[in-house]
Enzyme design. Structure first.
Site, PDB file in Angstrom:
ATOM      1  N   SER A 189       2.069  -5.335  -5.401  1.00 21.15           N
ATOM      2  CA  SER A 189       0.820  -5.217  -4.675  1.00 21.15           C
ATOM      3  C   SER A 189       0.430  -6.584  -4.101  1.00 21.15           C
ATOM      4  O   SER A 189       1.201  -7.180  -3.369  1.00 21.15           O
ATOM      5  CB  SER A 189      -0.262  -4.633  -5.584  1.00 21.15           C
ATOM      6  OG  SER A 189      -1.281  -4.022  -4.844  1.00 21.15           O
ATOM      7  N   ASP A 433       2.495   5.996  -1.159  1.00 19.32           N
ATOM      8  CA  ASP A 433       1.499   4.947  -1.329  1.00 19.32           C
ATOM      9  C   ASP A 433       0.858   4.640   0.017  1.00 19.32           C
ATOM     10  O   ASP A 433       1.547   4.229   0.953  1.00 19.32           O
ATOM     11  CB  ASP A 433       2.182   3.696  -1.885  1.00 19.32           C
ATOM     12  CG  ASP A 433       1.263   2.484  -1.949  1.00 19.32           C
ATOM     13  OD1 ASP A 433       0.026   2.670  -1.894  1.00 19.32           O
ATOM     14  OD2 ASP A 433       1.786   1.359  -2.058  1.00 19.32           O
ATOM     15  N   HIS A 458       2.589   3.511  -5.489  1.00 17.45           N
ATOM     16  CA  HIS A 458       2.271   2.097  -5.539  1.00 17.45           C
ATOM     17  C   HIS A 458       2.927   1.389  -6.732  1.00 17.45           C
ATOM     18  O   HIS A 458       2.628   1.688  -7.888  1.00 17.45           O
ATOM     19  CB  HIS A 458       0.756   1.930  -5.609  1.00 17.45           C
ATOM     20  CG  HIS A 458       0.260   0.590  -5.196  1.00 17.45           C
ATOM     21  ND1 HIS A 458       0.461   0.071  -3.938  1.00 17.45           N
ATOM     22  CD2 HIS A 458      -0.442  -0.366  -5.875  1.00 17.45           C
ATOM     23  CE1 HIS A 458      -0.099  -1.117  -3.849  1.00 17.45           C
ATOM     24  NE2 HIS A 458      -0.644  -1.410  -5.012  1.00 17.45           N
TER      25      HIS A 458
END
Length: 499
Positions: A189, A433, A458
Site C-alpha cells: 500500500s 482492489d 489489496h
C-alpha cells in the site's frame, strides 16, 4: 500470455483488517492506504508460515531528524524502532540476502504477524529479516510526542522516511559486516509506494523492490479521479447484478425519504443508527465507506462483497431500504447500532490516535490522492481540490502540495521514463482492489514487472500464507519469488566476476 501476468479466475473473496480516514476532498470516506485494520481479522485459516514472534528482536536506532538540512537542529536524533529476525540468515560470510520491510502509516507491531513475504521466503533464501518502523508512527515518534507537534511535524514526510531507511540499512550492513549482502525491499500500500520509490532513489542501497498494491499513479491527475469507485462498482456488479442495481437505486430512495416530514427519524429507526441522523449524507457516507472497504479488502475466506450482496439479495420483499440494511447486518453482524457510532479511528486534530493523525497530516501535505466519484453505482461526488485545501487548512493549518509526489518521484509518462533508468521492481496488484486503478499494471521493461491477479485484492500477495489460499494467489507469490531469484542470481554472478 505473459508468464508474469496472472489472470487466473477465482470466485472467492477475502477480508483483512484496515484503518480508515476521512477524505479532506469530500464528505465521503474512503479506506486508508493500509495493509491492516484494528477490528477486523482475516479469518481462522491456519497459517503455513515459519513466523514465530519469539524469533524477533527489537532495536532502536538514533535516527537523524532532518536528512536534508544542515542547521544545528537538523542533527538532532530520535529513536527509530526496527525489528530483526536472524533465524534463517545464512550470514555475512555467505553474502546472504537481507529482506527489508518498510513499515507504513501504522505501528510496526501490528504488521509483524501478518506480513508473509519475509518469513515465508526467508528459509529458501537464507535471508535476514528486517522490519523498519516509519517515522512519526508507533514508537518512532521524535521526542516521544503523542500528538501533533508543530516544531517537528515538518520533518514528517516520505522523503525523510526513505532517507531513514537508507541510513539504517547502511548502518546495519556495516554493523553485521555484511557489505556484500544484497538488499531486497518490500512494502504494501503506502509502504509499497515507499518500496518502489526507495529503489528509484537509492538503487545503490537496494538491489530490488516488491511494491504490493502501490498506487503510485494516483497522483496529479495521471489516473481519472473516479477510477477507485469504478472498480468498487465493478466488484459488486460482478458479484450480483441485482445487488448492484439495488445499491444504485438506494441513494435516490434515501434522499426522497429524508426530504419528507420525519424522514430522518424514519431512516434513523430503519437503519438502527447509534444516534439521530443529522442529514441523509451521514447515512450515505457510511454506506459508501462500507462498500469501498468490502471491495478493497475483498479476500478469502470472508468474502465481504459476497456477504453484503448475499444479505441484500436474500432480503424478502421489494423494500429497497430493508435490503440495504440487510446487507449491513450480513457484513457487520448484529451490532448494537450502525452508522454514527463514536469512531475512534476517524482522525481529527484532537485525536490521540497517532496513526490516524499521522496519515491525516501526510494526506494534507504531499500524499494528495484525488479520489472522487463519477458515474458509477454511486451518486456523483467529484474531487474538489479547493475544498480539499480548505479542509487541510482547517484541520492542520497546512497547504497541500498536490504536485509534489510527481515532481519528486515521477509518474507522468512512466512507460517512457522508467524503462530507461529504473530496474528490479515488482509492481504487484489484485484487480479487485480499487487502488489497483492507480497501480502499474503492465511491464515497463524486462526488470520492471507487473504481476497481478484478476481476483486479488489489496496487498493480498504480501500476507502470511494460509492453508486455504487459492491456487492463483499461490502462483502469484511463486512468480514474485522467481523474479527475486533472478535478481539475486545476476547479483551474485556480478559479485564473483568483480571479486
Amino acid at each position: 500470455m505473459n508468464s508474469r501476468t496472472l489472470l487466473f479466475r477465482f470466485t472467492h473473496f477475502s477480508l483483512v483488517v484496515l484503518l480508515t480516514s476521512v477524505s479532506a476532498a469530500s464528505s465521503h470516506k474512503i479506506p486508508r492506504l493500509s495493509v491492516l485494520h484494528e477490528t477486523i481479522t482475516r479469518g481462522t485459516s491456519k497459517t503455513i508460515s515459519t513466523f514465530d514472534p519469539k524469533d524477533l528482536e527489537t532495536f532502536f536506532y538514533p535516527q537523524t531528524l532532518d536528512h536534508f538540512n544542515y542547521q544545528p537542529e537538523s542533527y538532532t536524533t530520535f529513536k527509530q524502532r526496527y525489528v530483526i529476525n536472524y533465524k534463517h540468515w545464512g550470514g555475512a560470510n555467505e553474502s546472504a540476502p537481507i529482506f527489508v520491510y518498510l513499515g507504513a502509516e501504522a505501528p510496526i507491531d501490528g504488521q509483524l504477524p501478518i506480513i508473509g513475504f519475509l518469513p515465508d521466503n526467508a528459509p529458501h533464501f537464507k535471508a535476514l529479516q528486517v522490519y523498519i518502523e516509519h517515522r512519526f508512527y508507533g514508537e518512532s515518534i521524535p521526542f516521544g510526542t503523542t500528538k501533533s507537534n508543530e516544531s517537528t511535524q515538518g520533518y514528517f514526510n516520505s522523503a525523510q522516511a526513505l532517507a531513514d531507511s537508507a541510513e539504517l540499512i547502511i548502518y546495519l550492513k556495516k554493523k553485521l559486516c555484511a557489505h556484500n549482502s544484497p538488499i531486497i525491499i518490500s512494502g504494501g500500500s503506502y509502504g509499497g509506494m515507499l518500496a518502489a520509490w526507495f529503489r528509484l532513489k537509492y538503487p545503490h542501497v537496494a538491489l530490488g523492490a516488491l511494491a504490493s498494491s502501490a498506487p503510485i499513479l494516483y497522483f496529479d491527475d495521471i489516473t481519472p479521479h473516479d477510477a477507485y469507485f469504478v472498480v468498487v462498482t465493478k466488484d459488486f456488479k460482478e458479484a450480483s447484478k441485482s445487488c448492484y442495481k439495488t445499491i444504485r437505486k438506494s441513494w435516490s430512495v434515501i434522499d426522497r425519504v429524508a426530504s419528507q416530514p420525519n424522514g430522518l427519524a424514519y431512516l434513523s429507526e430503519k437503519f438502527n443508527t447509534c444516534g439521530p441522523l443529522s442529514d441523509a449524507a451521514e447515512l450515505k457516507d457510511f454506506l459508501i465507506y462500507t462498500y469501498a472497504v468490502a471491495a478493497q479488502y475483498d479476500r478469502p475466506p470472508s468474502y465481504p462483497v459476497a456477504q453484503i450482496c448475499g444479505g441484500i439479495d436474500g432480503a424478502k420483499g421489494n423494500d429497497v431500504l430493508g435490503k440495504i440494511y440487510a446487507g449491513l447486518v450480513a457484513y457487520y453482524g448484529n451490532q448494537t447500532c450502525f452508522v454514527n457510532q463514536i469512531d475512534a479511528s476517524t482522525p481529527s486534530a484532537d485525536d490521540s490516535n497517532v496513526a490516524d493523525l499521522g496519515w491525516g497530516w501526510q494526506a494534507c501535505t504531499e500524499m494528495v490522492i484525488p479520489i472522487g466519484i463519477g458515474g458509477t453505482m454511486f451518486q456523483p461526488q467529484p474531487f474538489n481540490l479547493e475544498q480539499y485545501i480548505m479542509g487541510c487548512q482547517s484541520k492542520y493549518g497546512v497547504l497541500p502540495r498536490p504536485n509534489w509526489v510527481t515532481t519528486y518521484y515521477g509518474g507522468h509518462d512512466i512507460k517512457l521514463v522508467l524503462r530507461r533508468f529504473a530496474s528490479n521492481i515488482i509492481f504487484a496488484n489484485g484487480l479487485r482492489d480499487p487502488y489497483s486503478s492507480g497501480g502499474v499494471l503492465e511491464d515497463l521493461s524486462d526488470t520492471l514487472l507487473a504481476v497481478y491477479t484478476a481476483d486479488g485484492s489489496h496487498c493480498l500477495d504480501l500476507l502470511i500464507a494460509t492453508e486455504t489460499d487459492p491456487q492463483w494467489l499461490i502462483e502469484q507469490r511463486k512468480v514474485e519469488v522467481k523474479i527475486v531469484e533472478g535478481w539475486l542470481k545476476t547479483y551474485y554472478a556480478d559479485l564473483r566476476a568483480l571479486t
